[in-house]
Design an enzyme around this catalytic site. Structure first.
Site, PDB file in Angstrom:
ATOM      1  N   ASP A  77       0.023   3.780   1.337  1.00  0.00           N
ATOM      2  CA  ASP A  77      -0.285   4.448   2.606  1.00  0.00           C
ATOM      3  C   ASP A  77       0.658   4.050   3.749  1.00  0.00           C
ATOM      4  O   ASP A  77       0.713   4.742   4.756  1.00  0.00           O
ATOM      5  CB  ASP A  77      -1.722   4.124   3.048  1.00  0.00           C
ATOM      6  CG  ASP A  77      -2.762   4.674   2.085  1.00  0.00           C
ATOM      7  OD1 ASP A  77      -2.392   5.462   1.203  1.00  0.00           O
ATOM      8  OD2 ASP A  77      -3.947   4.303   2.220  1.00  0.00           O
ATOM      9  N   THR A 132       0.861  -1.188   0.000  1.00  0.00           N
ATOM     10  CA  THR A 132       0.000   0.000   0.000  1.00  0.00           C
ATOM     11  C   THR A 132       0.891   1.230   0.000  1.00  0.00           C
ATOM     12  O   THR A 132       1.902   1.264   0.722  1.00  0.00           O
ATOM     13  CB  THR A 132      -0.967   0.081   1.201  1.00  0.00           C
ATOM     14  OG1 THR A 132      -1.531   1.403   1.219  1.00  0.00           O
ATOM     15  CG2 THR A 132      -0.307  -0.154   2.544  1.00  0.00           C
ATOM     16  N   ARG A 175      -4.421  28.491  -2.623  1.00  0.00           N
ATOM     17  CA  ARG A 175      -4.827  27.545  -3.669  1.00  0.00           C
ATOM     18  C   ARG A 175      -4.517  26.121  -3.212  1.00  0.00           C
ATOM     19  O   ARG A 175      -3.608  25.907  -2.419  1.00  0.00           O
ATOM     20  CB  ARG A 175      -4.041  27.793  -4.968  1.00  0.00           C
ATOM     21  CG  ARG A 175      -4.178  29.179  -5.539  1.00  0.00           C
ATOM     22  CD  ARG A 175      -5.484  29.332  -6.307  1.00  0.00           C
ATOM     23  NE  ARG A 175      -5.579  30.656  -6.875  1.00  0.00           N
ATOM     24  CZ  ARG A 175      -5.133  30.982  -8.089  1.00  0.00           C
ATOM     25  NH1 ARG A 175      -4.550  30.078  -8.853  1.00  0.00           N
ATOM     26  NH2 ARG A 175      -5.261  32.214  -8.520  1.00  0.00           N
TER      27      ARG A 175
HETATM   28  O1  F6P Z   1      -5.279   2.576   0.000  1.00  0.00           O
HETATM   29  C1  F6P Z   1      -4.563   3.199  -0.978  1.00  0.00           C
HETATM   30  C2  F6P Z   1      -5.250   4.432  -1.481  1.00  0.00           C
HETATM   31  O2  F6P Z   1      -4.405   4.990  -2.438  1.00  0.00           O
HETATM   32  C3  F6P Z   1      -5.653   5.447  -0.409  1.00  0.00           C
HETATM   33  O3  F6P Z   1      -4.625   6.307  -0.030  1.00  0.00           O
HETATM   34  C4  F6P Z   1      -6.808   6.171  -1.063  1.00  0.00           C
HETATM   35  O4  F6P Z   1      -7.712   6.686  -0.120  1.00  0.00           O
HETATM   36  C5  F6P Z   1      -7.466   5.113  -1.858  1.00  0.00           C
HETATM   37  O5  F6P Z   1      -6.489   4.118  -2.112  1.00  0.00           O
HETATM   38  C6  F6P Z   1      -8.097   5.629  -3.127  1.00  0.00           C
HETATM   39  O6  F6P Z   1      -8.335   4.574  -3.963  1.00  0.00           O
HETATM   40  P1  F6P Z   1      -9.235   4.536  -5.278  1.00  0.00           P
HETATM   41  O7  F6P Z   1      -9.314   5.940  -5.804  1.00  0.00           O
HETATM   42  O8  F6P Z   1      -8.507   3.613  -6.182  1.00  0.00           O
HETATM   43  O9  F6P Z   1     -10.546   3.990  -4.864  1.00  0.00           O
END
Ligand code: F6P
Length: 342
Positions: free
Chosen positions: A127, A125, A266
């Site tokens: 994250d 991930t 912005r």
């Molecule tokens: O879990 C990974 C991640 O990139 C998060 O940071 C984000 O909230 C989410 O996936 C968004 O994912 P998608 O736009 O693919 O649904």
């Protein structure tokens, strides 16, 4: 042995490096053969497969995304989903699965392992919020992309005496914001773990302008104000794992700052740019080592585990250790970044 491989959840740079390492070592060292399941758990659920051998993994190491494609399909939210997966694994002669994914994909793997499916997990991930491993691959690439954006935004913000708010990914955890903010010299970093006080943010903004520099604020998409309320929902729609789509806090924060301080503000939303494209050297290295160790775990029958980075070592931990609890930024780590606020 015949091994199935799938990638689930949000894509991230390094997925292809894992697939390549799993297949290269699986064939070269253990003499296994492979089948690719397409689109995460949707593959074994709907029997959607693709050939996976040396030819298919040639040249994919530096490529972002995943050659197996991905989805957020949750077989446990579909009637008879688990039975269908078991039937399709048997129909394809699959003895074991390598599941590459984050909290949700590995959460499914954990439950399937409990139901007797032989599965080894690989944590991914951008994250970086999976427990059990020091880092997930994809994170370093995302941080570098965000840092480069912050570097560029400093010069344009200063030229125009503007506040620039940079919204980065991070649903529950502020790792990308914290690391990119620190590396890029942000003046404020806002993360989901620490609700923010908009009044204090505006004070930092004013202080920064006093020193004749323009403030850069890095905010995680999941950050929340102390008063509560909702600055972050892009849509109320939920995915199969119950997650709402986040986004929009950057704009709302910029609007609020402009109104309270009278300074032009912005927002820049980095969004999926953070997930796309070629992985950094660190992510290729980590993803490759995860792949090598995952296929060895399969060969040794260590099912129900996932590979993890601990210091410089790749270890095996029970799948549930990676998915049971999210790894969040600790207050003392956030305090380090706060030294540079304002
Ligand atoms: O879990 C990974 C991640 O990139 C998060 O940071 C984000 O909230 C989410 O996936 C968004 O994912 P998608 O736009 O693919 O649904």
């Amino acid at each position: 042995m015949r091994v199935g491989v799938l990638t689930g959840g949000g894509d991230c740079p390094g997925l292809n490096a894992v697939i390549r390492a799993v297949v290269r070592k699986g064939i070269g060292v253990y003499g296994f053969d492979f089948v690719g399941f397409r689109d995460g758990w949707r593959g074994p659920l709907e029997n959607s497969t693709t050939p996976l051998g040396i030819d298919q993994v040639r040249g994919i190491l530096p490529r972002g995304g995943t050659v197996l494609k991905s989805s957020r399909t949750n077989p446990f939210s579909i009637d008879g989903g688990v039975e269908r997966i078991k039937e399709n694994l048997a129909a394809n002669g699959v003895d074991a699965l390598v599941a590459i994914g984050g909290e949700d994909t590995l959460g499914v793997a954990t439950r399937l392992a409990d139901l007797g499916v032989d599965v080894v997990g690989v944590p991914k991930t951008i994250d970086n919020d999976l427990s059990g491993t020091d880092f997930t691959f994809g994170f370093d690439t995302a941080v570098n992309i965000a840092m480069e954006a912050i570097d560029r935004l400093h010069t344009t913000a200063e030229s125009h005496h503007r506040v620039l708010v940079v919204e980065v990914m991070g649903r529950h955890a502020g790792w990308i914001a914290l690391h990119a903010g620190m590396a890029g010299g942000a003046n404020v970093v806002l993360i989901p773990e620490q609700p923010f006080d908009i009044g204090a943010v505006c004070e930092y903004v004013e202080k920064r302008f006093e020193s004749h520099y323009a403030p850069i604020i890095v905010v995680s998409e999941g950050a929340v104000p102390v008063e509560g309320g909702d600055m972050t929902l892009a849509s109320g729609e939920k995915d199969a794992f119950g997650h709402v789509r986040l986004g929009g806090i950057g704009d709302r924060l910029a609007g609020e700052i402009e109104q309270r301080t009278g300074k032009e503000a912005r927002a820049v939303v980095l969004g999926h740019v953070q997930r796309g494209g070629t992985p950094t050297a660190f992510d290729r290295w980590l993803a490759t080592r995860f792949g090598l160790h995952a296929i060895t775990a399969v060969a040794e029958g260590a099912f129900g585990t996932m590979v993890a980075l601990r210091g410089a070592d790749i270890v095996r931990v029970p799948l549930v250790e990676g998915t049971g609890e999210l790894k969040l930024v600790r207050p003392e780590e956030y305090a380090e970044a706060q030294v540079f606020f304002g």
